[in-house]
Design a protein around this motif. Structure first.
Motif, PDB file in Angstrom:
ATOM      1  N   ALA A 469       0.715  -1.113   0.083  1.00 10.00           N
ATOM      2  CA  ALA A 469       0.042   0.007   0.175  1.00 10.00           C
ATOM      3  C   ALA A 469       0.872   1.229  -0.065  1.00 10.00           C
ATOM      4  CB  ALA A 469      -0.802   0.055   1.284  1.00 10.00           C
ATOM      5  N   GLN A 470       1.891   1.406   0.726  1.00 12.71           N
ATOM      6  CA  GLN A 470       2.783   2.369   0.631  1.00 12.71           C
ATOM      7  C   GLN A 470       3.626   2.509  -0.545  1.00 12.71           C
ATOM      8  OE1 GLN A 470       2.330   0.095   3.226  1.00 12.71           O
ATOM      9  NE2 GLN A 470       2.464   1.071   5.188  1.00 12.71           N
ATOM     10  N   ILE A 471       3.963   1.412  -1.230  1.00 19.13           N
ATOM     11  CA  ILE A 471       4.629   1.540  -2.291  1.00 19.13           C
ATOM     12  C   ILE A 471       3.705   2.040  -3.596  1.00 19.13           C
ATOM     13  CG2 ILE A 471       5.549   0.126  -4.026  1.00 19.13           C
ATOM     14  CD1 ILE A 471       6.345  -1.842  -2.010  1.00 19.13           C
ATOM     15  N   ARG A 472       2.744   1.717  -3.420  1.00 14.38           N
ATOM     16  CA  ARG A 472       1.596   2.354  -4.465  1.00 14.38           C
ATOM     17  C   ARG A 472       1.115   3.880  -4.029  1.00 14.38           C
ATOM     18  NH1 ARG A 472      -2.244  -2.942  -4.682  1.00 14.38           N
ATOM     19  NH2 ARG A 472      -1.379  -3.974  -6.386  1.00 14.38           N
ATOM     20  N   GLN A 473       1.435   4.192  -2.856  1.00 20.50           N
ATOM     21  CA  GLN A 473       1.038   5.559  -2.382  1.00 20.50           C
ATOM     22  C   GLN A 473       2.201   6.323  -3.129  1.00 20.50           C
ATOM     23  OE1 GLN A 473       1.180   6.353   1.728  1.00 20.50           O
ATOM     24  NE2 GLN A 473       0.124   8.425   1.593  1.00 20.50           N
ATOM     25  N   LEU A 474       3.345   6.008  -3.081  1.00 21.04           N
ATOM     26  CA  LEU A 474       4.352   6.898  -3.378  1.00 21.04           C
ATOM     27  C   LEU A 474       4.381   6.961  -4.903  1.00 21.04           C
ATOM     28  CD1 LEU A 474       7.026   8.309  -3.125  1.00 21.04           C
ATOM     29  CD2 LEU A 474       8.062   6.195  -2.650  1.00 21.04           C
ATOM     30  N   ALA A 475       4.340   5.709  -5.397  1.00 20.52           N
ATOM     31  CA  ALA A 475       4.128   5.787  -6.959  1.00 20.52           C
ATOM     32  C   ALA A 475       3.022   6.454  -7.375  1.00 20.52           C
ATOM     33  CB  ALA A 475       3.983   4.191  -7.392  1.00 20.52           C
ATOM     34  N   ASP A 476       1.792   6.587  -6.722  1.00 21.62           N
ATOM     35  CA  ASP A 476       0.923   7.377  -7.380  1.00 21.62           C
ATOM     36  C   ASP A 476       1.315   9.065  -7.112  1.00 21.62           C
ATOM     37  OD1 ASP A 476      -0.919   5.286  -7.863  1.00 21.62           O
ATOM     38  OD2 ASP A 476      -1.695   5.431  -5.950  1.00 21.62           O
ATOM     39  N   TRP A 477       2.278   9.177  -6.103  1.00 21.36           N
ATOM     40  CA  TRP A 477       2.594  10.600  -5.924  1.00 21.36           C
ATOM     41  C   TRP A 477       3.305  11.143  -7.002  1.00 21.36           C
ATOM     42  CZ3 TRP A 477       6.742  13.598  -5.600  1.00 21.36           C
ATOM     43  CH2 TRP A 477       6.793  14.916  -5.199  1.00 21.36           C
ATOM     44  N   PRO A 496      15.431  -4.711  -1.613  1.00 20.00           N
ATOM     45  CA  PRO A 496      14.299  -4.222  -0.602  1.00 20.00           C
ATOM     46  C   PRO A 496      13.505  -2.958  -1.304  1.00 20.00           C
ATOM     47  CG  PRO A 496      16.373  -4.375   0.779  1.00 20.00           C
ATOM     48  CD  PRO A 496      16.511  -4.674  -0.642  1.00 20.00           C
ATOM     49  N   TYR A 497      14.565  -1.805  -1.943  1.00 24.24           N
ATOM     50  CA  TYR A 497      13.524  -0.923  -2.591  1.00 24.24           C
ATOM     51  C   TYR A 497      14.531  -0.599  -3.747  1.00 24.24           C
ATOM     52  CZ  TYR A 497      10.259  -0.339   1.553  1.00 24.24           C
ATOM     53  OH  TYR A 497       9.460  -0.763   2.157  1.00 24.24           O
ATOM     54  N   PHE A 502       8.478   0.383  -7.584  1.00 20.05           N
ATOM     55  CA  PHE A 502       7.480   1.307  -7.899  1.00 20.05           C
ATOM     56  C   PHE A 502       6.788   1.330  -9.256  1.00 20.05           C
ATOM     57  CE2 PHE A 502      10.134   2.342  -4.493  1.00 20.05           C
ATOM     58  CZ  PHE A 502       9.323   2.810  -3.330  1.00 20.05           C
ATOM     59  N   LEU A 503       7.780   0.878 -10.258  1.00 18.33           N
ATOM     60  CA  LEU A 503       7.341   0.883 -11.552  1.00 18.33           C
ATOM     61  C   LEU A 503       6.541  -0.324 -11.844  1.00 18.33           C
ATOM     62  CD1 LEU A 503      10.626   1.543 -13.500  1.00 18.33           C
ATOM     63  CD2 LEU A 503       8.639   2.785 -14.031  1.00 18.33           C
ATOM     64  N   ASN A 504       6.550  -1.188 -11.184  1.00 19.30           N
ATOM     65  CA  ASN A 504       6.146  -2.778 -11.505  1.00 19.30           C
ATOM     66  C   ASN A 504       4.910  -2.844 -10.309  1.00 19.30           C
ATOM     67  OD1 ASN A 504       7.682  -2.859 -13.543  1.00 19.30           O
ATOM     68  ND2 ASN A 504       8.901  -4.450 -12.698  1.00 19.30           N
ATOM     69  N   CYS A 505       4.504  -2.097  -9.456  1.00 20.56           N
ATOM     70  CA  CYS A 505       3.619  -2.544  -8.348  1.00 20.56           C
ATOM     71  C   CYS A 505       2.384  -2.723  -8.767  1.00 20.56           C
ATOM     72  CB  CYS A 505       3.890  -1.294  -7.284  1.00 20.56           C
ATOM     73  SG  CYS A 505       3.167   0.214  -7.656  1.00 20.56           S
ATOM     74  N   ASP A 506       2.041  -2.551  -9.834  1.00 18.85           N
ATOM     75  CA  ASP A 506       0.448  -2.308 -10.443  1.00 18.85           C
ATOM     76  C   ASP A 506       0.580  -3.170 -11.828  1.00 18.85           C
ATOM     77  OD1 ASP A 506      -2.234  -2.494  -9.757  1.00 18.85           O
ATOM     78  OD2 ASP A 506      -2.495  -0.621 -10.633  1.00 18.85           O
ATOM     79  N   LEU A 507       1.387  -4.233 -12.136  1.00 14.01           N
ATOM     80  CA  LEU A 507       1.520  -4.736 -13.577  1.00 14.01           C
ATOM     81  C   LEU A 507       0.061  -5.148 -13.964  1.00 14.01           C
ATOM     82  CD1 LEU A 507       4.806  -6.385 -13.429  1.00 14.01           C
ATOM     83  CD2 LEU A 507       4.283  -4.263 -14.634  1.00 14.01           C
ATOM     84  N   PHE A 575       7.786   9.872   2.738  1.00 16.10           N
ATOM     85  CA  PHE A 575       6.736   8.647   2.785  1.00 16.10           C
ATOM     86  C   PHE A 575       7.441   7.594   3.698  1.00 16.10           C
ATOM     87  CE2 PHE A 575       5.814  10.752  -1.022  1.00 16.10           C
ATOM     88  CZ  PHE A 575       4.422  10.838  -1.192  1.00 16.10           C
ATOM     89  N   ASP A 576       6.571   7.257   4.823  1.00 18.89           N
ATOM     90  CA  ASP A 576       6.909   6.247   5.807  1.00 18.89           C
ATOM     91  C   ASP A 576       6.427   5.030   5.381  1.00 18.89           C
ATOM     92  OD1 ASP A 576       7.340   4.406   7.983  1.00 18.89           O
ATOM     93  OD2 ASP A 576       6.820   6.095   9.190  1.00 18.89           O
TER      94      ASP A 576
END
Length: 629
Positions: A469-477, A496-497, A502-507, A575-576
């Protein structure tokens, strides 16, 4: 009509059907009568052809599968399919780096074929000079085209497109090896040998993580089937052609399978030459002549047909550019392979070697040990093996395992319960092995959990993300704050990061494809990221994410960024991630100048001395293009 005539007509019918269907498919594809169906149907045709080629290899190797064999193969396949389905649905894994390369290649191939059959075929051909060719995408498109195009669906698609043919050839190899060993308990041996090889963790690991590298084992097993008892007493055009094309296909699958090929064919040729001792002079000369003719002809044909690959191999200094992966050479690799095999498989192999020595059967053990030794020595001159590259050792490992399986099956009349218990325990133990990007020791997940080490916690975080959820939040920002033509640069580049996360978090959706740059972290293969000088936003994290699988150049970049961020950037937001890591976003306020460029060059003076083409030449080239010099 005589039976032999009927058999010949039936044998000629399949090639005619495949050739006719390909011609029809090609005509419809180039005339525009199929549209988006062309690539999936071509993939289905290629998979069916490959399966029938596997059946042909079994027939040429004189392997006859009985009803028992087929029933067991079917049962193992269904069990593996259910296991794969449970596995991909029991964790949250974001496919990045090597675990997404072929998935992204699949998207590219689909897009190319979407522009027309000719464009798609040209796309496949022009990829042959790349380290990651699009050869595998031809076979994985069907049934992938019927799925939702996620990473998990790509893993499951391989169970339909890759695994059936692989399992068939593995079953044939088990039978063939049993024939050469002279196993007495054929049914027990097939059950034990097939199950113990199928559950080998490093056979399943690449597939479980979205790497279809195990596809190459189809051709490796085919080569073994066609050569194990072939001594070139006469040239068999059909067999020789099959060996050659299986070799070419294996090279197209992954370039590092060349180390298996060199190790195997070198050892095989030496053993064939040694087998000439005691033969009449004419027979010996004929065998040697046929061996040389096949070897020289195959080498010449490979250079002719695969010149883009051959040229790339000859011109690219893999040893220098992949030095960061050489973490200890041969000594460390032997240590690593010991733990990858673990005591259970090592015991099985040792038992097999003891039984072969007792029977005075030296060819199979010598072939397996020779292939493993030559392949390991050559590979570790460039780098150490990753978990997926262990696949090139599997043919040798499996020959030794099958020796042990034969010894176990033939001795079941003594201490039956103990030996069946060893087999059942081994199967269950290795089915429960933790398969993740950082897996280096074949151990079940519950054992790793009990160790409670920082490394295992990091491994668990990568394999089963709780911060999606946090990964997607940062990607959306990033997506919302970077307009067309604007982009961000992310410094962390570890498992880890990293930007791919972030590019592939919603393939299959990739809204950041042109808004977040590829990362920088591998010494010798990745050029200095001049995008850092142009990015609207630069992102980094505290504590800095680090992983043993990459070099520390991204950490050097991060250190230098912090030293200059107040002069060129202003803080934007943070972003935490909910696990102790906090991402900080900085917006560039002062354009890059020669002072900033020079300070980065000074920070990478040591790396620049090794690879000026990746550092100073890239940086000064960027400066020239942007009018700084």
């Amino acid at each position: 009509m005589p039976t032999t005539v009927l058999r010949r007509r039936r044998a000629g019918l399949c090639p005619a059907l495949f050739a006719g269907s390909l011609l029809l498919l090609g005509l419809l594809g180039f005339w525009g009568g199929m549209g988006a169906l062309f690539f999936p149907l071509l993939s289905l045709w290629a998979n069916l052809l490959l399966f029938f080629c596997a059946l042909g290899a079994l027939r040429k190797a004189e392997v006859r599968l009985t009803r028992f064999h087929w029933y067991l193969l079917g049962g193992v396949y269904l069990a593996a399919l259910a296991y794969a389905f449970i596995q991909v649905n029991s964790h949250t894994f974001v496919y990045v780096w090597d675990y997404s390369n072929y998935l992204l290649l699949q998207y590219d191939a689909e897009a190319a074929f979407g522009s027309g059959a000719g464009v798609g075929l040209w796309h496949l051909y022009t990829s042959l000079g790349e380290d990651y060719t699009s050869f595998i995408t031809l076979f994985t498109e069907f049934p992938f085209c019927l799925t939702d195009h996620t990473g998990d669906s790509y893993v499951l698609s391989q169970m339909v497109s890759v695994f059936p043919t692989l399992l068939l050839l593995l079953g044939g190899l088990v039978v063939k090896t049993g024939q050469l060993i002279g196993v007495k308990n054929e049914s027990g041996y097939f059950l034990v040998g097939l199950t113990l090889t199928v559950v080998f963790p490093y056979l399943r690991m690449a597939a479980a993580l979205g790497q279809p590298d195990w596809f190459g084992l189809i051709f490796a097993f085919m080569i073994l089937l066609l050569t194990l008892d072939y001594r070139f007493d006469r040239l068999e055009p059909g067999r020789c052609a099959a060996i050659f094309f299986a070799t070419e296909a294996l090279i197209l699958t992954r370039r590092w399978y060349l180390y298996f090929l060199v190790g195997y064919f070198f050892t095989y040729a030496v053993l064939v030459v040694l087998s000439c001792r005691g033969l009449p002079r004419r027979a010996r000369n004929r065998r040697l002549r046929n061996l040389v003719l096949f070897g020289a002809g195959s080498a010449a044909a490979m250079c002719l047909l695969l010149w883009p690959i051959v040229r790339h191999i000859l011109l690219y200094n893999y040893s220098s550019h992949y030095a960061v992966y050489n973490t200890g050479g041969l000594a460390l690799e032997l240590y690593s392979q010991f733990f990858r095999l673990s005591p259970l498989y090592l015991f099985l192999m040792g038992w097999g070697l003891w039984a072969a020595r007792k029977k005075k059967q030296a060819f199979l053990p010598a072939l397996a040990l020779g292939q493993l030794a030559v392949s390991l020595v050559l590979f570790t001159r460039v780098q150490n093996l990753g978990s997926h590259q262990t696949l090139l050792l599997i043919p040798g490992y499996f020959l030794l395992m099958l020796e042990g399986a034969a010894a176990l099956a033939d001795s079941l009349n003594r201490r039956r319960a103990l030996k069946l218990g060893f087999w059942a325990f081994t199967v269950l133990f290795y089915l429960s092995v933790w398969l993740s990007p950082l897996t280096t020791i074949a151990l079940p997940g519950f054992i790793l959990d009990s160790l409670d080490m920082e490394f295992t916690r990091l491994d668990a975080m990568i394999y089963d993300r709780t911060d999606l959820a946090q990964i997607r939040q940062l990607a959306d920002w990033i997506d919302q704050n970077c307009a067309e033509g604007e982009f961000a640069y992310m410094i962390p580049h570890s498992l880890p990061y990293n930007p791919d996360l972030f590019l592939n978090c919603d393939l299959p959706n990739r809204p950041l494809e042109n808004k977040l740059c590829f990362g920088f972290g591998i010494l010798g293969t990745q050029p200095f990221p001049t995008e850092l000088f142009e990015a609207k936003y630069v992102l980094t994290a505290l504590p800095f994410p680090w992983c043993f699988e990459v070099s520390n150049v991204s950490e050097t970049l991060d250190t230098q960024f912090w030293a200059m961020q107040e002069q060129y950037f202003t803080y934007e937001t943070s972003f935490d991630m909910g696990n102790g890591t906090v991402f900080y976003v900085y917006r560039r306020t002062t354009p890059t100048d020669l002072n900033e460029v020079q300070r980065y060059l000074d920070a990478f003076a040591e790396e620049n001395a090794l690879f000026p083409e990746l550092y100073s030449e890239v940086i000064w080239g960027w400066c020239a293009e942007n009018g700084l010099i």
